[in-house]
Write an enzyme that holds these catalytic residues in place. Structure first.
Site, mmCIF file in Angstrom:
data_model
loop_
_atom_site.group_PDB
_atom_site.id
_atom_site.type_symbol
_atom_site.label_atom_id
_atom_site.label_comp_id
_atom_site.label_asym_id
_atom_site.label_seq_id
_atom_site.Cartn_x
_atom_site.Cartn_y
_atom_site.Cartn_z
ATOM 1 N N GLU A 275 33.159 -22.213 -58.337
ATOM 2 C CA GLU A 275 33.835 -23.568 -57.870
ATOM 3 C C GLU A 275 35.374 -22.989 -57.816
ATOM 4 O OE1 GLU A 275 33.395 -27.216 -60.232
ATOM 5 O OE2 GLU A 275 31.300 -27.060 -59.919
ATOM 6 N N HIS B 110 54.186 -28.100 -60.981
ATOM 7 C CA HIS B 110 54.574 -26.788 -60.913
ATOM 8 C C HIS B 110 53.938 -25.814 -61.856
ATOM 9 C CE1 HIS B 110 57.329 -28.434 -57.942
ATOM 10 N NE2 HIS B 110 58.015 -29.052 -58.795
#
Lengths: 385, 292
Positions: free
Chosen positions: B210, B248
């Site tokens: 996945e 981030h």
């Protein structure tokens, strides 16, 4: 779960991480009052939405008087802010954070996340903090200092030293920045965060250390341990369809296509989207009904799919493992009778009691297309749109 | 042969008196799995389903009934503790089905596992099955057939789909393992690929990946360097939208890895037979085995 910047800063304060003086406002008048209370000089008006990239999207303004603050508040409050993280539909701004302006000498980045590969929390920092930190990470990874924390030993002062000395900070900054790193790690573990980040962490010209921004994401699976954190949830930040779906224990993500998909299991749901695309159509959504797929769930799933005007056809792909296909079929028939189904529908059932399931679908008198294989389902849906 | 489980595996079900645990314990027994004990703290002394003794502690199930594998169905808040108990009892295999275990709980568990002999499968997984021999988990036993193909997957129903495609084409499986979809899981692709590589009965392996993380890339490195059996691969999420990212810090730690396109490229470079159509996984296996 995500929270707003002002909520993250409230948490920072409780762990002795300094933040700029400021307050939250919901009207331009309040923005002006806060600006006056902060001394009437330079303030920063910052849109409070969960997505990043607010500054680049026009959601952050630096102003120099209470009157200008009022105007900035008027411009930002109620605006539909589009950033690279909101998607093209954007997010409505309901609140702004009004903070004292600072004379900034240096911007750092400090963050903590669990690294999948090593299964350890990793503290990361960079002396090249600010808006372009992602680019820094991609272009110059040597500018990122990392310290992995072995859970057997836990956080030790040496981890903070590894970071602050690694950043090459001036002597007088070693202690205060170490304290911030320690505080962040404490929040991360005490509150089961999945991400905690200060970007930028600033050092002002008068050598003060403050978190100019703050981002905390929490592990949804651990929220049961933290009722105080759960209260910070803001339903306005979720797309209305997604909010509705989560109420019914459906995992739904809206996309741009025209084929509504209803599938059990996340992997199969993604694979179904993939095959829809392969046959030349576009998936309208990701929707995982989970292992249950009760009549109520299927009915609610139909309503959510049909509320999307772009949906021109519906594809149901259920692999009944424990879930029996005859039960799923009855659920679909019952739910379909309750909702006004005005688009073609292809159903593919596989697994336990599949023959009985298909018989129920065929005998329902409703106009379903029943597909036998995954491939067949994809081809039939392509013909519908 | 098979990997990790066979006809002699003796299973203790932790959480056997709960609704999930009792339902699936019965289904495993009906399949032929030797469920020799159950554990529910405080309910020791009871008998489950008229035949299976229930104990308060895993160690009692091991000492009195010779259990060497555990299957865990306890609620998420207690799952990490249940895993630690099974590892402490020095069982060979622990399969944790429970979904929603906090990540930081798994950080502790993963640390505790290092250097121990216990193999942990999961959490948040369908379990492990060696068709005709032993089923420890929630997968429908009926769709599986004994044969030469090993299967490793991060997903549940998509695994059933792949197994079903193979069985319909007359291709059986040696062992199928769902390793779980969580950020931190007990056993990675690489460890299982090694076992399949050494298993005399396994002729080919299917791996289903996945998007997200770097487990698929690590598998590619191992396959390229060491694996000498053919591997067929599929990655779910080719059309998944970017975003839904972890800010981030997530981007930094992943170093830009994680999309389906990148994973498929890495797999192709490693010599894996990558199929982009999830309806054709079975066919691809047939081609690789020279059966079509």
């Amino acid at each position: 779960m995500k929270i707003h910047e002002f909520q993250a800063k409230d948490i920072f304060k409780r762990y002795d991480i300094a933040v700029p003086e400021g307050e939250v406002a919901a009207t331009p008048e309040q923005v002006r009052e806060i600006a006056e209370r902060l001394g009437g000089g330079t303030v920063v008006v910052k849109a409070q939405i969960h997505a990043g990239g607010r500054g680049k999207g026009g959601g952050v303004k630096v102003v120099h008087s209470p009157e200008e603050a009022y105007e900035a508040g008027k411009a930002i409050l109620g605006m539909n802010l589009v950033t690279h993280q909101t998607g093209p539909e954007g997010q409505t701004v309901r609140r702004v954070l009004v903070e004292q302006g600072l004379a900034i000498a240096k911007e750092l980045y400090i963050g903590i996340v669990v690294d999948r590969a090593t299964a350890c929390p990793v503290i990361m920092a960079s002396s090249a903090g600010g808006m372009d930190i992602e680019e820094v990470a991609a272009q110059s990874p040597e500018l990122i200092v990392k310290a992995a924390v072995d859970p057997a030993i836990g956080f030790s002062a040496m981890h903070a030293r590894k970071i602050v000395f690694g950043l090459g900070l001036d002597k007088e900054l070693i202690k205060p920045v170490s304290r911030v790193v320690t505080g962040l790690y404490t929040i991360f573990t005490e509150k089961n965060c999945s991400l905690i980040e200060i970007n930028p962490f600033v050092i002002t010209e008068d050598k003060r250390c403050l978190a100019l921004d703050g981002k905390i994401n929490f592990d949804d699976d651990a929220l049961y341990k933290h009722p105080d954190i759960k209260e910070l949830y803001d339903p306005h930040e979720q797309a209305p369809e997604e909010l509705e779906a989560s109420k019914h224990k459906l995992n739904y993500i809206k996309l741009d296509g025209n084929v509504g998909c209803m599938v059990n299991g996340a992997g199969l749901a993604m694979a179904t989207m993939d095959i829809v695309k392969l046959v030349g159509a576009e998936p309208a959504n990701f929707l995982d009904v989970g292992g249950g797929a009760s009549v109520e769930q299927v009915e609610n799933a139909f309503r959510i799919l049909l509320s999307d005007q772009k949906v021109k056809a519906i594809l149901i792909n259920i692999f009944g493992g424990i879930l029996r296909c005859d039960r799923v079929a009855s659920g679909i028939v019952e739910a379909a009778k309750k909702v006004d189904l005005n688009v073609p529908m292809v159903i593919r059932l596989e697994g336990t009691n599949v023959e009985e399931g298909r018989r129920i679908l065929h005998g329902s008198g409703l106009s379903f297309e029943v597909a036998t294989t995954f491939d067949d389902a994809a081809n039939k849906i392509a013909q519908c749109v | 042969m098979s990997i990790l489980v066979d006809k002699s595996t003796r299973v203790v079900v932790q959480g056997i008196t709960g609704s999930e645990g009792s339902f699936h314990a019965k289904a495993c027994m009906e399949y032929g799995t030797r469920v020799v004990a159950g554990v529910t703290p405080g309910k020791g002394g009871q008998t489950f389903d008229g035949a299976v003794p229930v104990y308060n502690r895993v160690i009692d199930a091991r000492d009195k009934e010779g259990a060497n594998a555990a299957c865990i169905f306890v609620p998420a808040a207690f799952a990490a503790d249940a895993i630690i108990e099974a590892v402490d009892a020095e069982l060979d295999l622990v399969v944790c089905i429970t979904e929603g275990v906090p990540v930081l709980d798994m950080v502790r568990v993963k640390k505790y596992l290092s250097g121990k002999k216990t193999v942990l499968i999961g959490p948040n997984c369908p379990g492990i099955i060696s068709p005709g021999k032993c089923k420890i988990g929630i997968m429908p036993g009926r769709i599986h057939t004994p044969g030469p193909v090993g299967l490793i997957s991060r997903s549940g129903t998509l695994t059933y789909e792949a197994v079903n495609q193979m069985s319909l084409l007359g291709i059986g499986q040696s062992t199928c393992i769902g390793i779980g979809g969580d950020q931190i899981v007990g056993t990675s692709y690489v460890d299982l690929l090694q076992r399949f590589n050494n298993d005399a009965e396994t002729e080919a392996v299917v791996i289903i990946g996945e998007i997200g993380g770097t487990a698929e890339e690590e598998a590619a490195d191992y396959i390229k360097e060491t694996m000498d059996k053919p591997v067929v691969g599929f990655i779910a999420g080719q059309t998944a939208p970017p975003g839904r990212r972890m800010g981030h810090a997530g981007a930094i730690i992943a170093g830009g890895k994680g999309t389906a396109a990148e994973k498929m490229a890495a797999w192709e470079q490693a010599g894996i037979h990558v199929q982009s159509n999830p309806a054709k996984i079975g066919e691809t296996v047939a081609q690789v085995l020279g059966k079509s």
